[in-house]
Motif scaffolding. Structure first.
Motif, PDB file in Angstrom:
ATOM      1  N   ASP A  23     -11.783  -4.842   3.298  1.00  0.00           N
ATOM      2  CA  ASP A  23     -10.987  -4.702   4.533  1.00  0.00           C
ATOM      3  C   ASP A  23     -11.224  -5.937   5.402  1.00  0.00           C
ATOM      4  O   ASP A  23     -12.111  -5.913   6.268  1.00  0.00           O
ATOM      5  CB  ASP A  23     -11.427  -3.458   5.315  1.00  0.00           C
ATOM      6  CG  ASP A  23     -11.134  -2.141   4.612  1.00  0.00           C
ATOM      7  OD1 ASP A  23     -11.478  -2.017   3.417  1.00  0.00           O
ATOM      8  OD2 ASP A  23     -10.572  -1.244   5.254  1.00  0.00           O
ATOM      9  N   LYS A  60     -12.118  -1.093  -3.464  1.00  0.00           N
ATOM     10  CA  LYS A  60     -10.894  -0.551  -2.854  1.00  0.00           C
ATOM     11  C   LYS A  60     -10.295  -1.558  -1.868  1.00  0.00           C
ATOM     12  O   LYS A  60     -10.617  -1.527  -0.674  1.00  0.00           O
ATOM     13  CB  LYS A  60     -11.244   0.771  -2.134  1.00  0.00           C
ATOM     14  CG  LYS A  60     -10.077   1.467  -1.467  1.00  0.00           C
ATOM     15  CD  LYS A  60     -10.481   2.825  -0.914  1.00  0.00           C
ATOM     16  CE  LYS A  60     -11.225   2.790   0.392  1.00  0.00           C
ATOM     17  NZ  LYS A  60     -10.501   2.255   1.549  1.00  0.00           N
ATOM     18  N   GLN A  62      -7.945  -2.808   0.830  1.00  0.00           N
ATOM     19  CA  GLN A  62      -7.055  -2.162   1.800  1.00  0.00           C
ATOM     20  C   GLN A  62      -5.824  -3.063   1.942  1.00  0.00           C
ATOM     21  O   GLN A  62      -5.874  -4.149   2.520  1.00  0.00           O
ATOM     22  CB  GLN A  62      -7.779  -1.991   3.137  1.00  0.00           C
ATOM     23  CG  GLN A  62      -6.920  -1.504   4.294  1.00  0.00           C
ATOM     24  CD  GLN A  62      -6.083  -0.278   3.979  1.00  0.00           C
ATOM     25  OE1 GLN A  62      -4.883  -0.398   3.663  1.00  0.00           O
ATOM     26  NE2 GLN A  62      -6.692   0.897   4.046  1.00  0.00           N
ATOM     27  N   ASP A  94      -5.905   0.894  -1.737  1.00  0.00           N
ATOM     28  CA  ASP A  94      -5.680   1.810  -0.617  1.00  0.00           C
ATOM     29  C   ASP A  94      -4.379   1.407   0.059  1.00  0.00           C
ATOM     30  O   ASP A  94      -4.323   0.463   0.863  1.00  0.00           O
ATOM     31  CB  ASP A  94      -6.862   1.742   0.360  1.00  0.00           C
ATOM     32  CG  ASP A  94      -6.897   2.961   1.270  1.00  0.00           C
ATOM     33  OD1 ASP A  94      -5.873   3.670   1.367  1.00  0.00           O
ATOM     34  OD2 ASP A  94      -7.948   3.195   1.893  1.00  0.00           O
ATOM     35  N   LYS A  96      -1.758   4.120   0.493  1.00  0.00           N
ATOM     36  CA  LYS A  96      -1.269   5.385   1.082  1.00  0.00           C
ATOM     37  C   LYS A  96       0.246   5.523   1.037  1.00  0.00           C
ATOM     38  O   LYS A  96       0.905   5.779   2.048  1.00  0.00           O
ATOM     39  CB  LYS A  96      -1.769   5.523   2.525  1.00  0.00           C
ATOM     40  CG  LYS A  96      -3.290   5.586   2.624  1.00  0.00           C
ATOM     41  CD  LYS A  96      -3.772   5.902   4.015  1.00  0.00           C
ATOM     42  CE  LYS A  96      -5.276   5.856   4.115  1.00  0.00           C
ATOM     43  NZ  LYS A  96      -5.881   4.517   3.950  1.00  0.00           N
ATOM     44  N   THR A 154      -8.364  13.762   6.245  1.00  0.00           N
ATOM     45  CA  THR A 154      -8.696  12.352   6.469  1.00  0.00           C
ATOM     46  C   THR A 154      -9.809  12.197   7.508  1.00  0.00           C
ATOM     47  O   THR A 154     -10.091  13.107   8.290  1.00  0.00           O
ATOM     48  CB  THR A 154      -7.437  11.559   6.882  1.00  0.00           C
ATOM     49  OG1 THR A 154      -6.876  12.173   8.054  1.00  0.00           O
ATOM     50  CG2 THR A 154      -6.414  11.555   5.757  1.00  0.00           C
ATOM     51  N   SER A 155     -10.406  11.010   7.502  1.00  0.00           N
ATOM     52  CA  SER A 155     -11.614  10.814   8.319  1.00  0.00           C
ATOM     53  C   SER A 155     -11.319  10.620   9.799  1.00  0.00           C
ATOM     54  O   SER A 155     -12.229  10.699  10.618  1.00  0.00           O
ATOM     55  CB  SER A 155     -12.390   9.594   7.800  1.00  0.00           C
ATOM     56  OG  SER A 155     -11.621   8.417   7.987  1.00  0.00           O
ATOM     57  N   VAL A 197      -8.668  12.781  -0.986  1.00  0.00           N
ATOM     58  CA  VAL A 197      -9.399  12.033   0.041  1.00  0.00           C
ATOM     59  C   VAL A 197      -9.856  13.025   1.098  1.00  0.00           C
ATOM     60  O   VAL A 197      -9.034  13.724   1.707  1.00  0.00           O
ATOM     61  CB  VAL A 197      -8.514  10.944   0.691  1.00  0.00           C
ATOM     62  CG1 VAL A 197      -9.302  10.199   1.769  1.00  0.00           C
ATOM     63  CG2 VAL A 197      -7.973   9.979  -0.359  1.00  0.00           C
ATOM     64  N   PRO A 219     -14.234   8.449   2.507  1.00  0.00           N
ATOM     65  CA  PRO A 219     -14.359   7.341   3.460  1.00  0.00           C
ATOM     66  C   PRO A 219     -14.930   7.861   4.776  1.00  0.00           C
ATOM     67  O   PRO A 219     -15.108   9.062   4.948  1.00  0.00           O
ATOM     68  CB  PRO A 219     -12.899   6.880   3.630  1.00  0.00           C
ATOM     69  CG  PRO A 219     -12.090   8.121   3.415  1.00  0.00           C
ATOM     70  CD  PRO A 219     -12.878   9.012   2.469  1.00  0.00           C
ATOM     71  N   LEU A 221     -17.830   6.634   6.062  1.00  0.00           N
ATOM     72  CA  LEU A 221     -19.269   6.363   6.111  1.00  0.00           C
ATOM     73  C   LEU A 221     -19.516   5.024   6.795  1.00  0.00           C
ATOM     74  O   LEU A 221     -18.740   4.083   6.631  1.00  0.00           O
ATOM     75  CB  LEU A 221     -19.835   6.332   4.684  1.00  0.00           C
ATOM     76  CG  LEU A 221     -19.794   7.693   3.967  1.00  0.00           C
ATOM     77  CD1 LEU A 221     -19.824   7.521   2.456  1.00  0.00           C
ATOM     78  CD2 LEU A 221     -20.970   8.553   4.427  1.00  0.00           C
ATOM     79  N   GLN A 224     -17.422   4.364  10.771  1.00  0.00           N
ATOM     80  CA  GLN A 224     -16.782   5.498  11.463  1.00  0.00           C
ATOM     81  C   GLN A 224     -17.797   6.572  11.861  1.00  0.00           C
ATOM     82  O   GLN A 224     -17.430   7.629  12.382  1.00  0.00           O
ATOM     83  CB  GLN A 224     -15.676   6.096  10.596  1.00  0.00           C
ATOM     84  CG  GLN A 224     -14.483   5.146  10.416  1.00  0.00           C
ATOM     85  CD  GLN A 224     -13.423   5.723   9.496  1.00  0.00           C
ATOM     86  OE1 GLN A 224     -12.939   6.834   9.703  1.00  0.00           O
ATOM     87  NE2 GLN A 224     -13.062   4.956   8.476  1.00  0.00           N
ATOM     88  N   SER A 247     -16.609   0.426   3.811  1.00  0.00           N
ATOM     89  CA  SER A 247     -15.997  -0.907   3.924  1.00  0.00           C
ATOM     90  C   SER A 247     -16.839  -1.750   4.882  1.00  0.00           C
ATOM     91  O   SER A 247     -17.723  -2.489   4.454  1.00  0.00           O
ATOM     92  CB  SER A 247     -14.541  -0.815   4.397  1.00  0.00           C
ATOM     93  OG  SER A 247     -13.763  -0.089   3.473  1.00  0.00           O
ATOM     94  N   ARG A 248     -16.581  -1.608   6.219  1.00  0.00           N
ATOM     95  CA  ARG A 248     -17.242  -2.511   7.174  1.00  0.00           C
ATOM     96  C   ARG A 248     -18.756  -2.505   7.093  1.00  0.00           C
ATOM     97  O   ARG A 248     -19.400  -3.543   7.279  1.00  0.00           O
ATOM     98  CB  ARG A 248     -16.787  -2.160   8.605  1.00  0.00           C
ATOM     99  CG  ARG A 248     -15.388  -2.651   8.912  1.00  0.00           C
ATOM    100  CD  ARG A 248     -14.854  -2.042  10.177  1.00  0.00           C
ATOM    101  NE  ARG A 248     -14.508  -0.637  10.021  1.00  0.00           N
ATOM    102  CZ  ARG A 248     -14.016   0.144  10.978  1.00  0.00           C
ATOM    103  NH1 ARG A 248     -13.830  -0.355  12.175  1.00  0.00           N
ATOM    104  NH2 ARG A 248     -13.717   1.406  10.739  1.00  0.00           N
TER     105      ARG A 248
HETATM  106  O1  LIG Z   1      -9.227   9.328   5.534  1.00  0.00           O
HETATM  107  C1  LIG Z   1      -9.270   8.110   5.356  1.00  0.00           C
HETATM  108  C2  LIG Z   1      -8.556   7.474   4.363  1.00  0.00           C
HETATM  109  C3  LIG Z   1      -8.707   6.143   4.178  1.00  0.00           C
HETATM  110  N1  LIG Z   1      -9.529   5.409   4.962  1.00  0.00           N
HETATM  111  C4  LIG Z   1      -9.642   3.963   4.691  1.00  0.00           C
HETATM  112  O2  LIG Z   1     -10.984   3.682   4.271  1.00  0.00           O
HETATM  113  C5  LIG Z   1     -11.427   2.473   4.884  1.00  0.00           C
HETATM  114  C6  LIG Z   1     -12.586   2.786   5.817  1.00  0.00           C
HETATM  115  O3  LIG Z   1     -13.138   1.596   6.301  1.00  0.00           O
HETATM  116  P1  LIG Z   1     -14.544   1.572   7.094  1.00  0.00           P
HETATM  117  O4  LIG Z   1     -14.703   0.147   7.495  1.00  0.00           O
HETATM  118  O5  LIG Z   1     -15.606   2.023   6.125  1.00  0.00           O
HETATM  119  O6  LIG Z   1     -14.399   2.477   8.256  1.00  0.00           O
HETATM  120  C7  LIG Z   1     -10.233   1.860   5.590  1.00  0.00           C
HETATM  121  O7  LIG Z   1      -9.567   1.001   4.697  1.00  0.00           O
HETATM  122  C8  LIG Z   1      -9.363   3.065   5.894  1.00  0.00           C
HETATM  123  O8  LIG Z   1      -7.992   2.734   5.957  1.00  0.00           O
HETATM  124  C9  LIG Z   1     -10.241   6.021   5.936  1.00  0.00           C
HETATM  125  O9  LIG Z   1     -11.022   5.400   6.678  1.00  0.00           O
HETATM  126  N2  LIG Z   1     -10.090   7.361   6.112  1.00  0.00           N
END
Ligand SMILES: O=c1ccn([C@@H]2O[C@H](COP(=O)(O)O)[C@@H](O)[C@H]2O)c(=O)[nH]1
Length: 278
Positions: A23, A60, A62, A94, A96, A154-155, A197, A219, A221, A224, A247-248
């Protein structure tokens, strides 16, 4: 053709339960000393591929962070996908996608047909037009050993208003999505190829995950706010099917490849410990 579920099962066995997202946020490019342009994007993605492509089970990318640079960004994405495949990690794009079935057919061709320049092992898909509208993706995935991860819970905090709403028969929308995925995965061994997801941030899902028989991408972790320890509350007895995704949290360790590898290794250790609690 070996199924995606079987390939993922093996990859996780060999490399550990971890998906790392690519990302390239503008803030991360800056932190890595890179310009917010196509050259910076390309260097960022190449560094992640070289550090982690032969180490983690799933990478993954983005799509949004590549698309924002137009056709040149998409060209970098194509090249990143090729490089990842050469290094042996499974590629989950990713992106969607979701639409009426005839258009989903075109998305399926774009990502799940081996003759496409954007061919990947699996994609994320949105079921907002109905899980059944994604059938062309499920069909092409089955034909070519691909996978589809369907959004369920979703997160992001906004997701709950839609996903925890009740349908006419009293199930939540998320449960209905999960039940339809379970139908698609029924009987598959060692794991079905249609995933769900479910964010690591969502707390107790209120869902029955026992019949899904497919991978559960988690996702949320790190950046977020969720930790590996939260996975137990969210997934309960379904923990063995969870694919934790960062990701981050991992990318923030770059650009030093050794530091990226160390961050990914730490995440694997944390996730193995958390998933072993089932
Ligand atoms: O429910 C969801 C579905 C997809 N994502 C994606 O995952 C990564 C999360 O990135 P972080 O930096 O680890 O927060 C990002 O590409 C989202 O689009 C999600 O976060 N939640």
């Amino acid at each position: 053709m070996e199924s995606f579920g079987a390939r993922l099962h093996r990859a996780v066995d060999e490399r550990g339960p971890l998906c790392v997202g690519i990302d390239p946020h503008p803030a991360l490019l800056a932190r890595w000393g890179l310009a917010d342009d196509v050259a910076g994007l390309s260097r960022f993605a190449r560094t992640v591929v070289e550090a982690l492509g032969d180490r983690v089970a799933v990478v993954k990318p983005q799509s949004a962070f590549f698309e924002r640079f137009g056709s040149q960004g998409v060209a970098v994405l194509e090249s990143t996908i090729r490089q990842l495949r050469d290094r042996g990690s499974l590629v989950l794009l990713d992106v969607k996608r979701g639409d009426i079935g005839s258009t989903v057919h075109a998305y399926a061709s774009a990502y799940l047909d081996p003759s496409s320049p954007m061919y990947v092992d699996a994609v994320t898909a949105s079921p907002f037009l109905g899980v059944g509208s994604l059938a062309p993706m499920f069909d092409l995935a089955a034909e070519h050993g691909g996978g589809v991860f369907v959004l369920a819970l979703t997160s992001n905090p906004e997701g709950a208003a839609v996903q925890r709403a009740r349908t006419a028969d009293g199930r939540t929308v998320a449960q209905q999505v999960l039940d339809e995925i379970a139908q698609l995965n029924m009987g598959a061994e060692p794991l079905g190829s249609i995933g769900a997801v479910i964010g690591a941030t969502v707390g107790e899902t209120g869902c029955d995950l026992s019949a899904v028989n497919g991978p559960l991408l988690a996702p949320g972790l790190g950046a977020q706010g969720a930790t590996a320890a939260d996975l137990r509350v969210v997934f309960g007895t379904a923990l063995p099917a969870v694919l934790p995704s960062y990701s981050r949290e991992v990318l923030g360790a770059g650009p030093d490849p050794e530091a990226l590898r160390a961050a990914a290794d730490r995440a694997v250790v944390d996730c193995r410990a958390a998933l072993a609690m089932s």
